[in-house]
Write an enzyme that holds these catalytic residues in place. Structure first.
Site, PDB file in Angstrom:
ATOM      1  N   GLU A  38     -12.692  -1.610  12.559  1.00  0.00           N
ATOM      2  CA  GLU A  38     -12.879  -0.917  11.338  1.00  0.00           C
ATOM      3  C   GLU A  38     -13.840  -1.461  10.133  1.00  0.00           C
ATOM      4  O   GLU A  38     -14.630  -0.523   9.963  1.00  0.00           O
ATOM      5  CB  GLU A  38     -11.331  -1.010  10.420  1.00  0.00           C
ATOM      6  CG  GLU A  38     -11.421  -0.548   9.263  1.00  0.00           C
ATOM      7  CD  GLU A  38      -9.935  -0.641   8.359  1.00  0.00           C
ATOM      8  OE1 GLU A  38      -8.992  -0.972   8.852  1.00  0.00           O
ATOM      9  OE2 GLU A  38      -9.858  -0.205   7.219  1.00  0.00           O
ATOM     10  N   GLU A  64       0.733  -1.084   0.062  1.00  0.00           N
ATOM     11  CA  GLU A  64      -0.082   0.037   0.033  1.00  0.00           C
ATOM     12  C   GLU A  64       0.771   1.142  -0.031  1.00  0.00           C
ATOM     13  O   GLU A  64       0.640   2.143   0.600  1.00  0.00           O
ATOM     14  CB  GLU A  64      -0.858  -0.030   1.286  1.00  0.00           C
ATOM     15  CG  GLU A  64      -1.850  -1.077   1.144  1.00  0.00           C
ATOM     16  CD  GLU A  64      -3.200  -1.079   2.193  1.00  0.00           C
ATOM     17  OE1 GLU A  64      -4.103  -1.619   1.915  1.00  0.00           O
ATOM     18  OE2 GLU A  64      -2.560  -0.627   3.327  1.00  0.00           O
ATOM     19  N   ASP A 103      -8.695  -9.045   4.485  1.00  0.00           N
ATOM     20  CA  ASP A 103      -8.357  -7.537   5.378  1.00  0.00           C
ATOM     21  C   ASP A 103      -9.525  -7.494   6.508  1.00  0.00           C
ATOM     22  O   ASP A 103     -10.377  -6.549   6.204  1.00  0.00           O
ATOM     23  CB  ASP A 103      -8.138  -6.495   4.665  1.00  0.00           C
ATOM     24  CG  ASP A 103      -7.662  -5.238   5.389  1.00  0.00           C
ATOM     25  OD1 ASP A 103      -7.176  -5.487   6.398  1.00  0.00           O
ATOM     26  OD2 ASP A 103      -7.917  -4.080   4.699  1.00  0.00           O
TER      27      ASP A 103
END
Lengths: 714, 714
Positions: B422, B315, B394
């Site tokens: 998240e 990333e 993820d």
């Protein structure tokens, strides 16, 4: 985290980016800003004459300064007194005293049909003398720039007297510039050309040379008013009305020599947030007194101040609804304060429920402006301009004309366009918008042959009201090319020209712009340059339409602050009231009276019937008005689904062709312009491919219908 | 512009928000921070004893301080020397010298089976004396908190000797806290509990009382390591390794008394960005020397420094790929520098192509960690821990266990969880995650009955490697309840407990947490409180799963930085490699060897066959592994489409039930806790309805299949 390339790409490159001037340097900025449509070469025909400028006042001084600078460069001669010397160009106010003999007859002929008006002028040529006459200084300024547009032709042969005057008295640009950098929207809301030329990081920028250069460009295309701050008025910006007024006055001083009046976006809550009053209720005497006093102070500093722009009770902005009052009450409050000084209120009709529930199909955002405003027709004071977006939604690449424009005969209406390319490629894409605006302006709301939208805006529609003119969101910033994409300059130019004369042919306007911006003397192969620019720009709006949302359905764009690049369902389940309702069987919004939201009923005949009818509705608006099966056959003969595929493949192919053609201009035009456009065409092609593939895949997955031509759909 | 309520809601309310303490005030903060699972009442049983604490060192001092404070409050007595006085509780290091007679026999028995280890302890009770023995101070600290958990039961009847030791040596929390406020991600990346307790606006916060209170909570649940900054290491944060090292040392000093070692996230580019070297190539001698020297300086300041955490070549973070090296080269470079001091490198296996083309169905992000890391097995130094997320993507609410965990027998592997919610409701939703983690930890990658994921993490798997333990992203912030949602405290508590003993039953862990956090003496109706908390929390993860993305397909969440609320196609055409491929016929990702990406082949048997098989694949993972028609019949007997409808209606109904039940606790528990939870349950219900309606409508529009129960689908 993904950001659209528009926010990280070359648009934000700022003053360090390549930005050599082809151009003049009227403002002494050292050549770091592109000259746009006023390069010194454009003044060559005029600058080689013996010129007499007659008249007084600041705008006549501007005319003389322009002429003198042109003559100094090109070998001509400029005078302000009529001596014995021969002249071949006269620019004169009619009351400025005796003219040279050769000009007198022309002046008489030019004036024969009565006054020329505050901004009009007459032009004629005989016996080797070209004459521009005006009754008022602004007319002389517009006459000067008209001469520049005419170029050498202004000084060849004889010209019979021709009178020129703007169709609209108000030709305005709205700057959505913030004083503070807004945490989400930045320095310029929906700005794609760098920072603001007025404000930076909480303060006035004070680059008045740049402001003057801007005023000069505006005068040369016909714009005569700007508002200097965002219609979403935040805390700091509210104070431009009071303790920060000096910053506004400074801008007004800089723009006055170019005939551009300054307006201000104000918050309706100003009496509370600035004045410390307990209310902003428009019928409260203390509120009225507060506005009167505040306005008096504004005019004390800026005697030619234009007025206020207000976005009220919309998208979270305060307004009269808080106090149980309506938009007429609100607008009239400010109009009352402005009236003694000749100022106007631009009151935006962009009012809708921005917390809609996507499950509720009965609410139709397209209906909102009409529903809110049509019942108020006749209740607004004469100096209120109700400013309606040209379409019923929000500056989509394709919308029908707003029915509000035919619904308020007793109200001064302004038509609002968006020069900044929020939904039309954000100045990363070539999208020449004049054809879109021209279609809207020449649309006849009461049927073919009847009055047009332009007539309404000009005050020559069927109703008794004066015209509110045009307003548009500006597209300039501190980018060295002014507009990020150099070809986006043409949109600003064309907007001004259409506001002056809405009957102009967009392609002819583009020719003007090409002649001015790329003077033959600066271009390696003028014919190739012209041909290429037309090929790239003429049809670019329709090209953009082809590869984005199909058939008028709108809003398949990346949501929230982005509005760049595709996201077919991006708004589909949102609160914004912009849906396409695609399912496995069909797509589109049923806005008919028979089975839908009834929005078609807001139009007068014949359009109410045309739009209501599945067979008569124009193809390009079909999905705006109807929900149809994918197999529905369009007037064009194609099915809806095949049309989607075909236009998306065609759109990308056209962008690829634009990129190909542009390459041939390498070495022909200014290399900085060429490089910037070339770089953005790469991005446009990338983005167009993304649009094509996402839209095609989306509809293929939903419909299951293969492309009859067997092209790749992912 | 729409923002998820998570960013504007009560989570950011900060210190002014309601946050009364039920609790203790060990850190002298004046009661403005919630006591979480260490309210003073939890110490009542222990605090009424006559206690002897034997041993030396800072952690034993901590034990004594805890005991002394409890005794001061509850009438007991605390001593550090064995005088003649009778005692009924002994906490002692075995080498701390003679114990009272009553304790000596127990001590002998407790030690009969060999050493207790660096963190272990033994507990026994006979003849009215409870004894906790340890070989090392940390063991005594954990023994103390075990006594607190046992409560009165620790002092009743006889207890045979029982030895306790953590299953995993490394029980770590990763703070994604930024020193600077990141323009997009804020002070805490994916933080939903206000600001950071370590950093504020570019500087160390220096609220060391709060840090100590945090360390105490961690010790009481078993966490023994934290990294103090975000794995995405920006410019300022990089300097924590060098000129800002003092800030880290200060945190280490504050946490040391609680047995918590501090680690640091570092940038692989540090030799370039901090050291001024021309390269960060891991085989370059100057680079190795730079890391050695930098690490030496770290240990000079922080002798018990834990080590480095690295996210490399992922990333956008820098890594060894830049220099043509692989992850083993990169990790070993840092390991070499840390080895002399006993430090470890946590090297994240979260590496994938984050610029994927959605059109390319051959690239599979799920394959990435295995593809990158499995070939490197055996090449990592002993003090490298390869830290792999529990699932291949993820931290989705439902993923299969990552095949990496069965593919690197010669590598120390850590399993990474995400305590911060998240993708699981952002601490607006109740989502007790221990059942999810427990499922992953007890999963047997080589088939039922074989070694588990927990065994791999503990170093007792089939391979020769030591265990890397657990790591998890922290969920605390400066919120007065620590975690925004008070019930999210249970996730932090349960994470520590499962890291200590992965065989614990999540419901039993919740019981521990309830007993500690809501001591019976502070609750109006303890039975009702317990019943309600279980009813609201036990199944909350599966409830969340029901109303969000179905059948393991993942990522139907609002994209970019949000990750809150539904957006079914939000990632469908993005570059992130997370797609569901829904069309009018079916949905899911074909990851089989036969016709898909071949990901199933990364698993050893039997799972490779189980996941490959459409009939054997567990329902909850079906769409992770297979693309199936909407009419496909699940093992449950329902069709896929009807399952989607049913679970989404059920999920919302369950949330409504949770809200209903919670109301009954008004007046029963701490009103501040009650109010905060009640407020968030409203938001959870609103959001769950939005999920239900968007997901159901999306699939109804695509499939055209009506709900057999005829419920409303919009």
């Amino acid at each position: 985290m993904s950001l659209p390339s528009a926010t990280t790409g070359p648009a934000t490159a700022g003053p360090d980016a390549a930005g050599p001037a082809t151009g003049d340097d009227p403002a002494g900025r050292g050549g770091d800003v592109h000259a746009a449509w006023l390069p010194p070469e454009a003044f060559a025909p005029l600058g080689s004459r013996r010129v007499l400028v007659r008249g007084d006042g600041v705008l006549v001084d501007t005319v003389f300064d322009e002429v003198e600078r042109a003559c100094a460069r090109h070998g001509g001669r400029a005078d302000r007194t009529a001596g014995d010397r021969a002249v071949d160009l006269v620019l004169a106010l009619r009351d400025a005293g005796p003219l040279p003999a050769a000009a007198t007859a022309l002046a008489r002929a030019a004036g024969a049909d009565g006054p020329l008006g505050g901004e009009g002028f007459a032009l004629a040529r005989a016996e080797g003398v070209t004459v521009v006459l005006a009754d008022a200084p602004a007319g002389l300024l517009y006459g000067l720039f008209h001469l520049v547009r005419l170029g050498a032709a202004a000084f060849e042969g004889d010209h019979p007297v021709r009178r020129h005057a703007p169709a609209m008295a108000l030709r305005m640009l709205d700057h959505w510039d913030n004083v503070d950098v807004h945490p989400v929207m930045g320095q310029v809301e929906r700005g794609y050309a760098g920072g603001s030329i007025f404000w930076r990081a909480g303060a006035a920028r004070r680059d008045l040379d740049r402001v003057r250069a801007y005023g000069r460009l505006l005068a040369a295309c016909g714009v005569n008013a700007i508002s200097v701050n965002n219609v979403n008025v935040h805390a700091t910006e509210a104070r431009l009305l009071t303790d920060r007024l000096g910053d506004v006055a400074e801008l007004a001083d800089a723009l006055r020599p170019y005939g551009v009046r300054v307006h201000l976006s104000v918050t309706f809550a100003a009496p509370v947030v600035l004045g410390g009053l307990p209310t902003a209720d428009p019928v409260d005497p203390a509120v009225r007194a507060w506005w009167a006093a505040a306005t008096r102070r504004v005019y004390a500093r800026i005697p030619d101040f234009g007025g206020y722009v207000v976005k009220a009770d919309s998208e979270g902005q305060p307004g009269p609804f808080t106090y149980g009052r309506d938009h007429a009450d609100g607008a009239n409050l400010l109009a009352e304060a402005l009236a003694p000084f000749g100022g106007v209120v631009h009151w935006r009709a962009f009012v809708y429920n921005h917390r809609q529930d996507w499950r509720d199909r009965s609410t139709d955002r397209a209906r909102a402006a009409y529903d809110h405003f049509a019942p108020l027709d006749g209740r607004f004071r004469d100096n209120v301009v109700v400013q309606a977006k040209f379409g019923p939604i929000d500056f989509q690449p394709r919308e029908p004309v707003s029915p509000v424009l035919a619904a308020m005969p007793a109200t001064r209406l302004a038509v609002e366009f968006q020069v900044t390319q929020e939904y039309t490629g954000q100045q990363q894409h070539v999208c020449y918008l004049a054809p879109c605006w021209s279609e809207a302006l020449t649309f006849a709301p009461w049927g073919p042959g009847g009055p047009t939208v332009a007539d309404v805006a000009a005050g020559s529609g069927p109703g008794p009201a004066a015209g509110g003119g045009l307003a548009a969101v500006a597209n300039v910033g501190d980018d060295p090319f002014w507009t990020g994409h150099p070809l986006a300059q043409a949109n600003l130019y064309a907007y001004g020209r259409l506001a002056w004369d809405p009957g102009l042919d967009p392609v002819a306007v583009l020719d003007e712009w090409i002649d001015l911006t790329f003077p033959a003397s600066t271009v390696g192969d003028p014919a190739l340059a012209r041909e290429t620019l037309h090929a790239v720009m003429d049809d670019s709006w329709r090209t953009y339409e082809r590869y984005t949302a199909p058939l008028g359905v709108g809003f398949m764009v990346s949501p929230a602050r982005h509005h760049y690049g595709p996201d077919v369902d991006g708004y589909e389940y949102s609160r914004w009231g912009t849906y396409h309702f695609a399912d496995r069987d069909g797509v589109g919004v049923d806005r008919t009276r028979a089975t839908g939201t009834g929005f078609t009923g807001q139009y007068p005949p014949p359009w109410s019937q045309v739009y209501e009818s599945l067979s008569d509705c124009p193809d390009e608006l079909l999905l705006f008005f109807h929900h149809v099966p994918y197999g529905h056959v369009l007037r064009s003969g194609s099915t809806v689904i095949q049309h989607i595929y075909d236009t998306h493949f065609a759109g990308v192919q056209q962008v690829a062709g634009m990129r190909q053609r542009w390459r041939r201009l390498a070495g022909v035009i200014d290399p900085a312009v060429h490089a910037r456009v070339a770089e953005r065409l790469e991005e446009q092609l990338r983005c167009a491919i993304e649009w094509r593939d996402q839209v095609n895949t989306y509809f293929f997955r939903k419909s299951g219908v293969p492309d009859v031509r067997g092209r790749t759909i992912h």
